[in-house]
Design an enzyme around this catalytic site. Structure first.
Site, PDB file in Angstrom:
ATOM      1  N   GLY A   1      21.107  11.924  17.713  1.00  0.00           N
ATOM      2  CA  GLY A   1      21.176  10.704  16.921  1.00  0.00           C
ATOM      3  C   GLY A   1      22.412  10.881  15.974  1.00  0.00           C
ATOM      4  N   GLN A   2      22.776   9.830  15.204  1.00  0.00           N
ATOM      5  CA  GLN A   2      23.927   9.865  14.263  1.00  0.00           C
ATOM      6  C   GLN A   2      23.457   8.588  13.358  1.00  0.00           C
ATOM      7  OE1 GLN A   2      27.848  10.559  15.487  1.00  0.00           O
ATOM      8  NE2 GLN A   2      28.669   9.046  13.812  1.00  0.00           N
TER       9      GLN A   2
ATOM     10  N   CYS B   1      23.845   7.528   8.641  1.00  0.00           N
ATOM     11  CA  CYS B   1      24.554   7.674   7.572  1.00  0.00           C
ATOM     12  C   CYS B   1      24.900   8.985   6.751  1.00  0.00           C
ATOM     13  CB  CYS B   1      24.147   6.592   6.479  1.00  0.00           C
ATOM     14  SG  CYS B   1      23.855   4.955   7.264  1.00  0.00           S
TER      15      CYS B   1
ATOM     16  N   GLY C   1      24.026  11.971   8.412  1.00  0.00           N
ATOM     17  CA  GLY C   1      24.373  13.309   9.372  1.00  0.00           C
ATOM     18  C   GLY C   1      23.791  13.278  10.629  1.00  0.00           C
TER      19      GLY C   1
ATOM     20  N   VAL D   1      21.563  14.635  14.387  1.00  0.00           N
ATOM     21  CA  VAL D   1      20.370  15.142  14.831  1.00  0.00           C
ATOM     22  C   VAL D   1      20.687  15.853  16.418  1.00  0.00           C
ATOM     23  CG1 VAL D   1      17.940  15.235  15.559  1.00  0.00           C
ATOM     24  CG2 VAL D   1      18.667  13.942  13.363  1.00  0.00           C
TER      25      VAL D   1
ATOM     26  N   LYS E   1      19.036  19.260  12.235  1.00  0.00           N
ATOM     27  CA  LYS E   1      19.747  18.361  11.548  1.00  0.00           C
ATOM     28  C   LYS E   1      20.825  18.724  10.802  1.00  0.00           C
ATOM     29  CE  LYS E   1      16.797  15.380   9.917  1.00  0.00           C
ATOM     30  NZ  LYS E   1      15.567  14.431   9.231  1.00  0.00           N
TER      31      LYS E   1
ATOM     32  N   ASP F   1       9.387   8.175   2.036  1.00  0.00           N
ATOM     33  CA  ASP F   1      10.083   7.167   2.769  1.00  0.00           C
ATOM     34  C   ASP F   1       9.247   6.942   4.291  1.00  0.00           C
ATOM     35  OD1 ASP F   1      12.070   5.584   4.119  1.00  0.00           O
ATOM     36  OD2 ASP F   1      13.408   7.138   4.475  1.00  0.00           O
TER      37      ASP F   1
END
Length: 543
Positions: free
Chosen positions: A284-285, A287, A289, A291, A305, A396
């Protein structure tokens, strides 16, 4: 903001097995897509697995999906949780037996097989002990939660230690398990007593689990019923494997176990060199960074990460990470190690099914029924109740920050870092990168983040579960949500959601934070949602 998200296919990998020890596994920060191999149907779903639609995923900072998700969490104070057998507390026992196989990860580790015996040389490190294998004569370090005192109850295959009733039911009801499969655990309600949990079946309830309290006699014996008393737990278990003798079914086989996560990657493997990590598959990518699925030291599969330089101050990150690694619970993703110089790397457990949000929208989760969804919510509440007890704050909490493993195991990720982000579009709290729709009004407007603002977020997360990943407040933009919520607007009951669950959501969304329930209450409510009218323990026939 130009944030993009990519995700690979997924397949089974790491399974969950609660440890035999007083407190479960470590803690962490992480969310990402699932493992890039084959799609595996969810055993609990009513339909077959489907291919992932990679084109429908939206932006997140670290590869969750739906909106922006940085990481999350902030801390106030915490309590250090003891390891399996705290230093100096092995009670004079020096011979321990391996509960699982273990493959050495470093030159200082010992590889060993289940059943192998060790002489403990030094246990002052807590999580990793220096030991000598009696079979090979070799010295090295072993994970302390992989061993138990030889010839003790902890070394019995059927003994699962400190495990709650609900977790026992989750394990016993896993697909493939048959009637009569069982485990023994510490009693949640009576100190010094144990519980026997057995998988059963009847025409009314179908597959279910019965729990029997094992009581201790003053002279040290054990019994379920006073007419059948035994000197040891081992003899009690042996008796009921031969005769039901009043139980719902005789004991057949021990509940299957899966290796627990070790506490850390290895001894002294906390701040690790960047060169020890191999980034293998980008999951994944977002805002802030990327993973990756990768390997540490050429031996150990992990999630990595990577943070963009400038996302946060390395010194502040390292200070927070020191706190986070001390939080240990089996519903929190364990933080394994860090690369503390920019670009910062965060190394965590790899979870095979990826983020809960992706699982609900694009994976087998979209076939789940209400009982499975409520159970997943209960698992999340379990982890948050631990965070509540530790006086920590997530900041969060949302489906994109929950990770899913085998057999619908859920773990909380990405806490402890949100307050460290230095991006103006996040720190403004109403900027493009801030998750307004999940945030309590007092936190969004005035920055008052507490465990009660996490409770608000949990109410929003419940809507994500029952709607299979729908974005909250459909049709409303962030500014409109903030204005309407301040005026008293709350989301209506989602289609197909029982009113009793919506009532719980509304409790989480009380304007006054002090009127919102505790996570301890929420956990209890959800765990007993379908069984509130049944007795917790079965008397058995003629018992």
């Amino acid at each position: 903001m130009g944030c993009i998200k990519s995700k690979e296919n997924k397949s089974p990998a790491i399974k969950y097995r609660p440890e035999n020890t007083p407190e479960p596994v470590s803690t962490s920060v992480s969310h990402y897509g699932a493992e890039p191999t084959t799609v595996s149907p969810c055993p609990s779903s009513s339909a077959k697995g489907t291919a992932v639609n990679f084109s429908s995923l939206s932006m997140t900072p670290f590869g969750g999906s739906s909106g922006v998700t940085p990481f999350g969490g902030a801390s106030s104070s915490f309590s250090v949780v003891p390891s399996s057998y705290p230093a100096g507390l092995t009670g004079g026992v020096t011979i321990f037996v391996a509960l699982y196989d273990y493959e050495a990860r470093t030159t200082e580790d010992l590889s060993f097989k289940k059943g192998e015996r060790f002489q403990i040389i030094n246990n002052t490190e807590g999580d990793w002990w220096e030991a000598r294998s009696i079979a090979t004569g070799k010295n090295g370090y072993i994970p302390s939660n992989y061993v138990a005192p030889a010839d003790s109850i902890q070394a019995e295959e059927w003994y699962f230690g400190k495990m709650g009733r609900k977790d026992a039911e989750r394990l016993l009801l896993n697909p493939g398990n048959q009637r009569g499969i069982f485990l023994v655990r510490e009693s949640e309600t009576t100190k010094g007593a144990y519980s026997l949990s057995i998988r059963d079946w009847d025409e009314i309830r179908g597959d279910n689990v019965k729990h029997y309290k094992i009581r201790k006699l003053d002279n040290g014996g054990y019994y379920i019923t006073t007419r059948a008393q035994f000197d040891t737990l081992q003899k009690l278990v042996k008796h009921y494997t031969e005769h039901a003798d009043g139980l719902c079914h005789k004991l057949t086989t021990v509940c299957p176990t899966v290796k627990p996560q070790t506490q850390g990657l290895a001894k002294d493997a906390w701040e690790i060199p960047r060169e020890s990590l191999r980034l293998e598959v980008k999951l994944g990518q977002g805002c802030f960074g990327e993973v990756w699925m990768g390997t540490w030291n050429g031996t150990t599969k992990v999630a990595i990460k990577t943070l963009k330089p400038g996302t946060m101050m390395p010194e502040a990150f390292l200070q927070e990470a020191q706190i986070m690694k001390k939080l240990r619970h089996d519903k929190l993703v364990p933080l394994y190690a860090v690369v503390s110089e920019e670009p910062i790397y965060i190394v965590t457990e790899f979870m095979s099914k990826g983020s809960l949000l992706d699982f609900l929208k694009e994976g087998d989760g979209k076939y789940l029924k209400l009982p499975q969804l409520v159970d997943m919510a209960a698992q999340i509440a379990d982890g948050m109740a631990y965070i509540e007890r530790m006086n920590y704050i997530h900041r969060d909490l949302r489906a994109a920050n929950i990770l899913v493993g085998e057999n619908l195991v859920c773990k909380i990720a990405d806490f402890g870092l949100a307050r460290l982000i230095e991006d103006n579009e996040y720190t403004a709290r109403q900027g493009a990168k801030f998750p307004i729709k999940w945030t309590a009004p007092e936190a969004a407007l005035y920055g008052r983040f507490t465990i009660k603002s996490d409770v608000w977020s949990f109410g929003i997360l419940q809507t994500e579960l029952v709607t299979k990943g729908r974005v909250p407040y459909p049709g409303m933009v962030n500014r409109e949500v903030l204005e309407q919520v301040e005026r008293g607007y709350r989301m209506p009951c989602p289609q197909g959601c029982p009113e009793s669950l919506h009532e719980l959501m509304n409790l989480c969304w009380k304007k006054d934070p002090d009127e919102r329930p505790t996570f301890e209450y929420i956990q209890s409510f959800l765990e007993d949602y379908f069984t509130a009218t049944e007795p917790q323990y079965q008397p058995g026939e003629n018992l």
